[in-house]
Structure formats: structure tokens, C-alpha cells
Design a protein around this motif. Structure first.
Motif, PDB file in Angstrom:
ATOM      1  N   ILE A 149       0.834  -1.200   0.000  1.00  7.83           N
ATOM      2  CA  ILE A 149       0.000   0.000   0.000  1.00  7.83           C
ATOM      3  C   ILE A 149       0.869   1.251   0.000  1.00  7.83           C
ATOM      4  O   ILE A 149       0.574   2.247  -0.676  1.00  7.83           O
TER       5      ILE A 149
ATOM      6  N   ALA B  16       0.864   4.326  -2.739  1.00 14.73           N
ATOM      7  CA  ALA B  16       0.718   5.732  -2.375  1.00 14.73           C
ATOM      8  C   ALA B  16       1.899   6.548  -2.885  1.00 14.73           C
ATOM      9  O   ALA B  16       1.723   7.671  -3.385  1.00 14.73           O
TER      10      ALA B  16
ATOM     11  N   THR C  82      -6.551   4.400   0.234  1.00 21.51           N
ATOM     12  CA  THR C  82      -6.724   3.368  -0.792  1.00 21.51           C
ATOM     13  C   THR C  82      -7.611   2.262  -0.278  1.00 21.51           C
ATOM     14  O   THR C  82      -7.743   2.054   0.932  1.00 21.51           O
TER      15      THR C  82
ATOM     16  N   GLY D 221      -5.774  -1.551  -3.498  1.00 19.23           N
ATOM     17  CA  GLY D 221      -4.840  -0.550  -3.972  1.00 19.23           C
ATOM     18  C   GLY D 221      -5.448   0.561  -4.788  1.00 19.23           C
ATOM     19  O   GLY D 221      -4.720   1.374  -5.350  1.00 19.23           O
ATOM     20  N   ARG D 222      -6.765   0.666  -4.868  1.00 16.44           N
ATOM     21  CA  ARG D 222      -7.405   1.747  -5.604  1.00 16.44           C
ATOM     22  C   ARG D 222      -7.429   2.995  -4.718  1.00 16.44           C
ATOM     23  O   ARG D 222      -7.901   2.956  -3.567  1.00 16.44           O
ATOM     24  N   VAL D 223      -6.925   4.099  -5.234  1.00 15.11           N
ATOM     25  CA  VAL D 223      -6.895   5.345  -4.469  1.00 15.11           C
ATOM     26  C   VAL D 223      -8.285   5.967  -4.476  1.00 15.11           C
ATOM     27  O   VAL D 223      -8.837   6.250  -5.541  1.00 15.11           O
TER      28      VAL D 223
ATOM     29  N   TYR E  64      -7.251  11.681  -2.000  1.00 19.35           N
ATOM     30  CA  TYR E  64      -5.935  12.289  -2.141  1.00 19.35           C
ATOM     31  C   TYR E  64      -6.038  13.709  -1.622  1.00 19.35           C
ATOM     32  O   TYR E  64      -6.900  14.476  -2.060  1.00 19.35           O
TER      33      TYR E  64
END
Length: 847
Positions: free
Chosen positions: A44, A48, A128, A132-134, A137
Motif C-alpha cells: 500500500i 501511495a 486506498t 490498492g485503488r486510491v 488524495y
């Protein structure tokens, strides 16, 4: 081990079955709705960092802190699906947040901001999903960082500027108000779309809401919102903030149309429960502090093992906080330099150590003052292993059985809790991302330290202190269960409820209390080492095994390491069994404990002696015609040398004897017993008071130690004729007061018994007779009455005694009333002065 198995076959069966149920069914009980975690913490962090690099953040001094957060998107969809009567979709299809990564571009930024009170170097906050999808932000270098606080990616945010309300921040309910030109807005939209394209974020069409402002220096601040239809009537919402020429914030969320904000109300129950640990710690500090002073004065306090225990609890707790600093840093990452950071670090730096210090003091003090008493009231074979472990002595064969009992009990509890989890409400299952072990570094070390600290804390405070002192006063098992349960609940602040029952359902408190009661029973049956082991094993397995079930290779390694480390406790016990100390180890009782046990044993023996002596004195007043008689004896110490007795004689007469053996304590009590036996024998053989005392003197002369003597007054009272015949052997003269208050002391001559030969005594003793009238009062007493002193050293004296007797004789007070009133008067006169001599009183009221 074979002997232990034969003695506890049911425990082995329950423990083995419980472990099998736990390993086989835990996933279905507590992880039914948990989405897979293909990426580890390190993975992770890389996601990032790559995302940040794509936005131009390439500082070589990056410091990354990754912490799991729990989202509720799945709960939103599940609730909507139930409302629509449709089964909910698989959890993995939803963008439920999983991790939040704070990226500090300068390792010293937090320290610098705290010391110099300025904004730190730029910080990024990136959230995330487990895949692993953001989904969020935030650039903390923009003005929004100063007042933005994110506890979880989809939480409500506070506005960055005072003139903007919460809804305006992301344009939830705003209109398209703007004071920017169309060209500036179009430029901001192009920046947002470029951001989406770089990171493959699907966001088609024009924004459904726009809020644009410019500051005094004409810097663009534009809020965009894209809404589209989501599953089961929800709304998928994408939001972006453009600051200047950069996208400063982005997030993705689901909006639940059925959700309503409920009015807040004060939770009296929750607040009261939160006060229990605080009140428990304060009460513990007070009790332990007082007992420490008492034990120290008695020379029964060993500071070595309490000091080691204090250091272990304190350092272990501090280590847990240090390992959690990554979590705090990530939580404060997008608001560094604000008051939140100051308060947060102030709490960590000051409040937490103070609380840890107080808890450590209570635990160490509880062990110091409770160890000796525990040896006395609990089976020593149960306590010695724990005492040896507290002193660093691990090589003891005795340690194997309680450790084994603790492991098996923990396995049985894990199996029972897993079965309960299968029937608990499905909606209450937690996200795997909120597991305790992920919040520390090194990962999974905190559950081990927390398990050890919690196990010792619960065992020492509840068992060694509270239950031990309760058992000193009662043997009723239900009282011990209540005291132990309350004590363990009072220190519940040392751990989280979800560490004992992983689902926050309505049955969680019931399960928790049941586990506590079981822990109390385990302490009573198998000792403190077993209960400590059970808590340690249970907490580690509940925290580590779910991590293994994520099937992520790194997570499996982390969880497996913690599970393997938890068996180190058991390994030490096995080692101690295979290679025990030659001197017996746990068999060697500490010297301060032996002194305390000897003192307590002597105290108990004195209690027994006092009870036996009390049985030798009359338990009830005699039923003699024409007479109202009452008497009492109050020893100054555990046992005394005063004596009084009644003798039923021929022709309905009553013999009354009051005596005082020289000296105090055990010796005087023994001679008092001899004197009683001689009086019982001689009053049956002689009717003359002087003759009775002379014969008793013959026996005492042969048996009393040199320098020991007995004073006595013996009266024979006839209730019908109201005649009093008495003799006095060196004793305080009896007092006869008429009903009108007249009267005085009856002072026939005589010398003490045991001091001279009977021939000499016969020449001195003389029997005197006196006639009483109805209402008259006769008092026989020892010098503990007239020689009672106050704090100044003044004595009660004969004058006060005769004044009291004359006043009360004029009333209709019974003999019992006279005795009790005289005792109160003497004690009132003495005040705070300690009673230095035995007090014996006999009152006779003529009818």
C-alpha cells in the motif's frame, strides 16, 4: 504431563475441541463479509508513493506512515439492499476504504512545526482500498490542510475557511455560485480531468455541482462534484478541489439516501461506564498506598519483585504506545501544525505516561501488599509458580501445569466465542482493515506485549489483591466471583472489548462478562499463572489469526510469527520442567512472605485462643430468684487474664467470683484457665467464701510461676434473704449502693492468691456479711475500670466509679444496663487513649 492429563481429561478435551472450532470456523464467524487483502502495508505504501510521484512529489526524504481505516460503504449498500428486498452484492465490488498513508516530505517536519510553531513541509494524505485503488488524495500544503481533519476517508470534513459551511466544501447542496470567469473554471476542470486520466479514475460528463471562489490575491479555489447512480438507490460521488494550478484534494464516496442524522443526546450509561476505570484506579492507588505503608512498617515488604513488575508493566505499555506512533502520525498527517497535532502529541507525551505510571504503580503495589496474604489463603502450589516467575525464576517444574491449564482454558474460550460469533448479527462484523495488529510497528508485537501486560494486570489487581482480601473475610465462592468480576471490570481500560469479542454486536458485553467470570474461576481453581496465561494466549490468537486468514503472504508471515511467539511462554515452562533448579526454585518461599505468614498465623492462633477464652466465661446471666445479674469481660489484647464466673450453690444461693491474674497476654490467659478450674472444684466442696479462696490458694502456690499472683473477690448472694457474704483476696473492694444512692465499698481484709502460704492467708482473710434491700446495686470489677487512663494519664478512679454507681442506682436500670453504661462511661473518659488493661464488670440488682 501424563499425571496432569489424567487429573484433567475434560479440560484437555474442551481445549482441543475449542482450538479446532476456532481454527476451522473463525473465518465464518467473524470474517464472513471481509473483503480480500491482496496488498500488504508495504505494498500500500508503494501504491501511495507511486501516486504521489505522478503528482510531482519526488522529495528524497520521504517518511511514510500507513494506518488502516474502516469504511462503511458496504454497510450502506447492505442496508439499501435489505430495504429493496435484494441480497447485497459481494463486498469486493465496493470501494470500501482500507488504508490511509501519510507522506512527510521532511523527516523533521513534525518536530520542526512543534518546536517552531510553523507549518511543516508539505504532507500528503492518500487513502486506498485493500486492492490498492486510491479513493482519496489530499495535499496538505494547500490552505485546506490547516483546518481539514480526516479520521477516515469518507468522514465529514470541517470547512477550510470560516465563510464556507460543510456542505459548500464539496458542493453537496450548493448552487453554481461563482466569482470566477468561465475561462478560469474551464481551466480548473481541465486540471481535474488530467488528474483523473493520469490515475485511470473514471469520471465522465460534466460536474453536477461547482463552487468557485478566489482569494484576495486572485488564486483559484474550485470545488467540483460528480454524482451518478450507485447500487440500490445510492449515489456514487466523486469530488475534487482545485487550488491554483494543482488538484489539491480528491475523494470517492457512496451517499446513502436512507441515512438520517439523529439528534445527539448525552449518554449517561456510557459516561458512567467510562468513569469506572478512573474511579477504580483512584481507589486502587489509595488502598495500595495505605497497605504499602502498613506492610513497610511491619517489615513484610520486598521491593525487588514489585520493582521488576512495575518496570515491566510501565516499559511494556510505553513500548506499545511508541509502536502506535505511526498511527497517530498518519492521523495527524493532513493537519500537522494545527491545534489537533498539539493536543494529540500533548496527550501522548504527558497524559499517557502519567496514566501508565499510575496503572503500573497499582499493579506493582497490589502484588507487593497482596503476595503474603495470597500465600495464606490460596493453595501454595498454585501461587508459588507465579511468585517465582515474578522474581525471574523460570526453571520450575511446577510452572508447567498452570501454564498448560491456561492454554487449554484459552483454547476452550476461543472455541466458545467462535460459536457465539456464528449466531451474532451479520451486520456487526468488523472490517479486517481495523484489526489491532496492523496499527503497530513492528506489526503484531503490540498484541503480545498487550496480552502479557493485560494478563498480569487483571491477575494481580483482581486476584492477588481484591479476591485475596475478600477470601480473608469469607469463604463463599459467590462473593469471590462478584469481587473478582467487579475488580476485573474496573481495569477494563487496559484493553479493548473487541479484543475479547471481535464483533461489536449486542451480545458482546454479555460474552465479555462471561469470559471475565470464567477467568475468575480459573484463578480460583488453577492459580494466577493459569489466568495470566489464558489472557495472554486469548488476546494474541484473536489478534493474530485473522491476519493469517487474509492469505496475503506478508500478513501470513506476520500472524504466524505472533502465534509462534505466543508459545514462548509455554516453552519456558517446558524448559523449566526438563531442567529444574536444584534448590527447588518455587519451593523456596521469600523471607518477607514467611514473616508475613508467621504473623498472620499467630494472629489467627490468637483469634482461636480468644474464642476459647470467651467460651470459658459465662455466656448468659444466671437465673437466680430475687436477683438480676449481668457481667462482661473486655480484654486489652487478643487474650487476657481477667476472670469472672457464676456458681449455683445449695439452697438457691449464687456464688460470684471476679479475679485478675497479674500480667497480660497468653501467660495470664493460661493462669486464668487454671484459676477457673480450681474455683469450679472448690465451690462445690466448701460453702464459706474464705475457705474457697484458701483452697484455691493451695493449688495456685504449687503451679504459678514465681512472681505471679491472682487477686479475687468472691461473694455468695442469697436472693431470698438478700444476704451477701464475701471475702476479698487482694482484689478491688466490691461496691454496694443502696436504691437511694447511699452506700460505699465493701473492704474486707485479704492478700493475693499464690503469694503466701494458705496458713498465712487464713490468718488474714475474713468473711464479712451485709444485708441488701430491694433496688440495691452490687458491683464487682477489676482494676481495668478504676485505673483506666485518658490521654493525659489521669485515672478513672474510685471517686468517679462511686459517683456513677450512686447516680444509676437511683434509676430503674437493669443489671445489663448498668454494665453497659459503666463501660461507656469508662471509654468516654479514656477518649483516644488505648486500653492498657482488661476490663471486667459484674452487676447485681436486688429485686
Amino acid at each position: 504431563m501424563k499425571t496432569f492429563f489424567r487429573a484433567h481429561p475434560k479440560l484437555f478435551i474442551a481445549g482441543g475441541a475449542g482450538l479446532i472450532v476456532f481454527l476451522a470456523l473463525f473465518r465464518f464467524a467473524f470474517m464472513r463479509d471481509v473483503r480480500p487483502m491482496p496488498l500488504s502495508r508495504d505494498d500500500i505504501s508503494e501504491v501511495a508513493l507511486d501516486f504521489a510521484a505522478a503528482e510531482g512529489w519526488t522529495s528524497p526524504n520521504r517518511v511514510v506512515q500507513t494506518v488502516p481505516v474502516e469504511g462503511d460503504d458496504y454497510e450502506t449498500v447492505r442496508r439499501l439492499a435489505e430495504a429493496a428486498g435484494t441480497p447485497p452484492p459481494d463486498r469486493r465490488t465496493l470501494p470500501d476504504p482500507g488504508w490511509e498513508t501519510a507522506i512527510f516530505t521532511n523527516p523533521g517536519s513534525l518536530r520542526t512545526s512543534l518546536m517552531q510553531r510553523r507549518q511543516p513541509d508539505p504532507i500528503l494524505s492518500i487513502a486506498t482500498t485493500p486492492e490498492g485503488r486510491v479513493v482519496q488524495y489530499v495535499e496538505a500544503s494547500s490552505p485546506i490542510a490547516g483546518t481539514t481533519t480526516i479520521s477516515r476517508p469518507t468522514a465529514t470534513r470541517t470547512p477550510p475557511f470560516p465563510e464556507l459551511n460543510t456542505n459548500d466544501l464539496f458542493g453537496v447542496d450548493s448552487d453554481n455560485r461563482t466569482n470566477l470567469s468561465e475561462q478560469d473554471q474551464q481551466r480548473a476542470l481541465e486540471i481535474a480531468r488530467a488528474f483523473f486520466d493520469r490515475h485511470a479514475i473514471q469520471c465522465d460528463g460534466n460536474p453536477t455541482s461547482t463552487l468557485a471562489r478566489s482569494t484576495s490575491d486572485r488564486v483559484r479555489l474550485v470545488y467540483f462534484t460528480w454524482d451518478r447512480e450507485g447500487p440500490f438507490g445510492s449515489t456514487e460521488r466523486t469530488r475534487a478541489i482545485i487550488w491554483g494550478d494543482r488538484l489539491a484534494a480528491y475523494d470517492f464516496d457512496l451517499v446513502d439516501p436512507l441515512r438520517r442524522e439523529e439528534p445527539s443526546s448525552f449518554d449517561w450509561v456510557g459516561t458512567s461506564l467510562d468513569l469506572v476505570p478512573v474511579l477504580g484506579i483512584l481507589a486502587g492507588i489509595t488502598i495500595v498506598g495505605v497497605l504499602l505503608v502498613v506492610r513497610r512498617r511491619q517489615g513484610e515488604l520486598d521491593l525487588r519483585s514489585p520493582a521488576l513488575l512495575f518496570a515491566g508493566i510501565f516499559l511494556g505499555s510505553v513500548a506499545s504506545i511508541i509502536m502506535m506512533l505511526g498511527t497517530f502520525a498518519a492521523m495527524f498527517g493532513n493537519s500537522a501544525g494545527t491545534i489537533a497535532v498539539w493536543l494529540g502529541f500533548l496527550n501522548i507525551a504527558i497524559t499517557s505516561p502519567i496514566g501508565i505510571f499510575l496503572v503500573s504503580f497499582v499493579v506493582a503495589g497490589a502484588w507487593a501488599v497482596g503476595e503474603s496474604q495470597a500465600y495464606l489463603v490460596w493453595p501454595q502450589q498454585n501461587l508459588r509458580p507465579f511468585s517465582a516467575w515474578m522474581r525471574g525464576d523460570f526453571r520450575t517444574r511446577e510452572a508447567l501445569e498452570p501454564v498448560t491449564a491456561g492454554y487449554l482454558s484459552a483454547f476452550a474460550a476461543l472455541g466458545a466465542v467462535t460459536l457465539l460469533g456464528l449466531v451474532s448479527p451479520r451486520a456487526s462484523q468488523p472490517s479486517i482493515a481495523s484489526l489491532f495488529g496492523f496499527n503497530s510497528w513492528p506489526s503484531m508485537v503490540a498484541p503480545i506485549t498487550s496480552g502479557i501486560v493485560t494478563g498480569i494486570t487483571l491477575t494481580v489487581v483482581s486476584g492477588i489483591l481484591a479476591m485475596t482480601y475478600a477470601r480473608l473475610r469469607t469463604r463463599r465462592i459467590w462473593v469471590l466471583l462478584v469481587v473478582g468480576t467487579i475488580a476485573m471490570l474496573s481495569v477494563r481500560a487496559a484493553f479493548s472489548l473487541t479484543q475479547f469479542f471481535p464483533a461489536s454486536s449486542g451480545i458482546a458485553p454479555i460474552v465479555y462478562v462471561g469470559l471475565i467470570v470464567g477467568l475468575v474461576i480459573l484463578f480460583v481453581r488453577s492459580g494466577p499463572l493459569a489466568s495470566t496465561t489464558a489472557v495472554f494466549v486469548y488476546m494474541v490468537f484473536v489478534s493474530a489469526y485473522p491476519v493469517v486468514l487474509t492469505m496475503n503472504p506478508r500478513h501470513v508471515a506476520m500472524g504466524s510469527w505472533a502465534l509462534a511467539a505466543s508459545f514462548g511462554f509455554f516453552g519456558l515452562a517446558i524448559y523449566g520442567t526438563m531442567r529444574p533448579r536444584r534448590d527447588g526454585g518455587a519451593d523456596a518461599m521469600p523471607s518477607h512472605v514467611r514473616r508475613a505468614i508467621d504473623r498472620l498465623r499467630i494472629t489467627q492462633e490468637f483469634d482461636v485462643a480468644r474464642g476459647v477464652q470467651a467460651q470459658l466465661l459465662p455466656s448468659a446471666a444466671p437465673n437466680s430468684p430475687g436477683l438480676d445479674v449481668a457481667g462482661l469481660c473486655v480484654p486489652a489484647n487478643e487474650v487476657g487474664g481477667d476472670y469472672f464466673d457464676y456458681f449455683d450453690l445449695k439452697d438457691g444461693r449464687l456464688g460470684i467470683a471476679v479475679g485478675d491474674v497479674s500480667g497480660k497476654g497468653v501467660g495470664a490467659a493460661i493462669y486464668m484457665t487454671l484459676t477457673k478450674s480450681y474455683m469450679v472444684t472448690q465451690t462445690r466442696q466448701a460453702a464459706d467464701p474464705a475457705r474457697v479462696l484458701s483452697r484455691v490458694n493451695d493449688h495456685l502456690r504449687r503451679n504459678l510461676a514465681r512472681g505471679t499472683f491472682v487477686t479475687m473477690a468472691y461473694a455468695i448472694v442469697d436472693g431470698k434473704s438478700r444476704q451477701i457474704a464475701y471475702a476479698r483476696a487482694g482484689h478491688n473492694p466490691p461496691l454496694l449502693i443502696r436504691a437511694d444512692g447511699d452506700g460505699d465499698f465493701l473492704s474486707a481484709p485479704g492478700v493475693t492468691l499464690g503469694a503466701v502460704a494458705s496458713g498465712t492467708l487464713d490468718g488474714i482473710l475474713r468473711v464479712e456479711s451485709v444485708e441488701a434491700r430491694p433496688g440495691d446495686l452490687l458491683l464487682l470489677y477489676t482494676d481495668g475500670v478504676t485505673e483506666a487512663m485518658d490521654v493525659r494519664g489521669d485515672e478513672y478512679g474510685d471517686d468517679r466509679l462511686i459517683a456513677f454507681a450512686r447516680n444509676i442506682a437511683r434509676t430503674s436500670a437493669t443489671a445489663a444496663d448498668v454494665v453497659n453504661a459503666l463501660l461507656r462511661d469508662v471509654r468516654t473518659f479514656a477518649g483516644r487513649a488505648q486500653q492498657h488493661d482488661d476490663i471486667t464488670l459484674v452487676a447485681v440488682r436486688f429485686r
